[in-house]
Write a protein that holds these residues in place. Structure first.
Motif, PDB file in Angstrom:
ATOM      1  N   LEU A  95      31.525  -1.404  80.649  1.00 53.72           N
ATOM      2  CA  LEU A  95      30.783  -0.343  79.967  1.00 53.72           C
ATOM      3  C   LEU A  95      31.716   0.720  79.401  1.00 53.72           C
ATOM      4  O   LEU A  95      31.477   1.271  78.334  1.00 53.72           O
ATOM      5  CB  LEU A  95      29.783   0.298  80.934  1.00 53.72           C
ATOM      6  N   LYS A  96      32.786   1.026  80.148  1.00 52.66           N
ATOM      7  CA  LYS A  96      33.711   2.064  79.714  1.00 52.66           C
ATOM      8  C   LYS A  96      35.023   1.499  79.181  1.00 52.66           C
ATOM      9  O   LYS A  96      35.913   2.257  78.793  1.00 52.66           O
ATOM     10  CB  LYS A  96      34.015   3.013  80.879  1.00 52.66           C
ATOM     11  N   SER A  97      35.148   0.169  79.191  1.00 52.08           N
ATOM     12  CA  SER A  97      36.375  -0.490  78.720  1.00 52.08           C
ATOM     13  C   SER A  97      37.602   0.042  79.446  1.00 52.08           C
ATOM     14  O   SER A  97      38.616   0.381  78.843  1.00 52.08           O
ATOM     15  CB  SER A  97      36.537  -0.324  77.203  1.00 52.08           C
TER      16      SER A  97
END
Length: 455
Positions: A95-97
């Motif tokens: 989701l946040k890489s």
């Protein structure tokens, strides 16, 4: 007295199947890339018989102290590998890489309640509860399967056998019992077991959570300093610890050099502190680096619970919990680096987070420095000593010689110039045996264990 500290031997060196100090081989230690071998935390258990280290590769190595025998009186104090296991694996937050590295940030032992040992280990996002147990017997004589484990033909079973326990080689097993995850948005920097032995707290840059050891799917947020607008962020939480005797009291330190003591009886969300510890800054000594070097990297309660110790970049301070306006003791760790702050800022060393620890009787404290130096301070006599943990200068059962740093002028024979200090060699993590004068010092990927001289 423990100062100066004589050394009998040092134990683990470069966790790569070598054992320095007595010539024995290490068993059960995984060899890997040097960067993964860098030790990131060191912790004795409550009795001091076990010593755990965590590294950047996500591994936990546990050492056990040799038992004293009549035939080997000098072996007392040597720590040999007891168990090695992979605690954390690298993960990826899609989701946040963001990549979540496997590095072990903290290890905390739980008090021993039975034959098994339990410890908490944490990386940036996840905390795990591990059970370490021994097995030296195995069951033989099953009815439904052979000794090799294959199932027997039920039609050929004509007698009833009672399984018996047979001795086997000692096996140490590490098994995860609980996984506490998905509760921290930012990197976990502290975990601390409460004195009720049922709860513990975990802290990241902006929040502190309270967990129950039996409940993994929820925790209580007891401190939240995240501003509504992140552009207004002025400080972060750097360390937190529970009081050793009062389960309702804990402290946390900040990057502004302040310490807040909180009482969970006052409110469920401790957004208002009970006590606020801060030393007024001397305006004449203020500089560009003042805020950076005042950031507290570690906070530790004394065993008695009367005092707490904080470590900033240049000094260690001891605070009386009953006096908030200034510390009762201040010890300069490496004041000679004040003139080097500019170059330390350029190479990012000024952001190093040094830890500190008490001895078992709270009469002495220890913390690390550069060039593999570590500093010890006697609180009663106000004496201090600088010692070096190095493979070249530390031979088994040899006395450690005090080291001195020369800041200018003529350099004496045994002194080292401040300009020749190696800032890549640093001791960030130290631990002191809770009952005896035995210390563990982590120097990059080497672990040294020193103790008082045995007559």
């Amino acid at each position: 007295m423990f100062l100066p500290l004589p050394a009998l031997h040092f134990a683990l060196c470069e966790k790569s199947n070598r054992f320095l100090g007595n010539g024995h081989m290490l068993t059960g230690v995984i060899s890997s890339e040097p960067s993964a071998d860098i030790i990131s935390t060191v912790e004795f258990n409550c009795s001091g018989e076990l010593l755990a280290t965590g590294d950047k590769g996500g591994r936990v190595v546990i050492f056990q102290r040799e038992q004293e025998s009549k035939n080997r009186l000098l072996s007392r104090g040597e720590y040999n590998v007891y168990s090695t296991f992979q605690s954390h694996e690298p993960e990826f937050d899609y989701l946040k890489s963001l990549e979540i590295e496997e590095k072990i940030n903290k290890i905390r032992w739980l008090p021993q309640q039975n034959a098994a040992h339990f410890l908490l280990s944490a990386n940036d996002k996840t905390i795990k509860l591990w059970k370490i147990s021994e097995r030296d017997k195995r069951a033989e004589g099953y009815n439904l399967k052979d000794e090799d484990g294959r199932l027997r033909d039920q039609f050929r079973i004509t007698t009833l056998r009672v399984p018996v326990l047979m001795p086997m080689d000692l096996m140490v097993e590490a098994s995860p019992r609980r996984i506490f995850a998905n509760a921290h948005t930012y990197h976990i920097n502290s975990i601390s077991v409460n004195s009720d032995y049922e709860t513990y707290l975990s802290a990241d840059d902006l929040r502190i959570n309270l967990w129950h050891l039996e409940i993994t799917d929820r925790s209580f947020n007891i401190v939240d300093i995240k501003p509504a607008n992140m552009e207004e962020l002025t400080e972060v939480i750097t360390a937190a610890e529970c009081h050793p005797h009062q389960c309702n009291v804990f402290v946390y330190s900040s990057s502004k050099g302040t310490i807040r003591l909180c009482d969970t009886r006052a409110a469920a969300l401790c957004d208002r502190h009970s006590k606020f510890f801060e030393e007024p800054e001397d305006p004449s000594s203020r500089s560009f680096f003042s805020e950076i070097i005042s950031s507290i990297s570690d906070v530790k309660f004394s065993h008695s619970g009367r005092y707490m110790m904080t470590r900033d970049y240049l000094s260690v301070k001891v605070w009386d919990l009953n006096m908030e306006n200034r510390p009762v003791e201040t010890y300069q760790v490496h004041e000679y680096l004040r003139s080097k702050l500019c170059s330390l800022y350029e190479n990012d060393c000024i952001f190093d987070k040094f830890e500190c620890c008490w001895n078992g009787s709270d009469s002495a404290i220890m913390t690390g420095s550069y060039n593999n130096f570590f500093r010890m301070f006697d609180r009663n006599t106000r004496r201090d000593i600088t010692l070096e943990a190095s493979r070249e200068n530390s031979k088994p059962r040899a006395m450690l010689k005090p080291r001195k740093v020369c800041t200018g002028g003529k350099r004496k024979k045994d002194e080292i110039s401040v300009d020749s200090l190696d800032f890549n060699k640093k001791i960030l993590h130290t631990a002191w045996h809770p009952k005896e004068n035995v210390i563990a010092v982590a120097a990059t990927n080497n672990l040294y264990i020193f103790q008082d001289k045995i007559n």
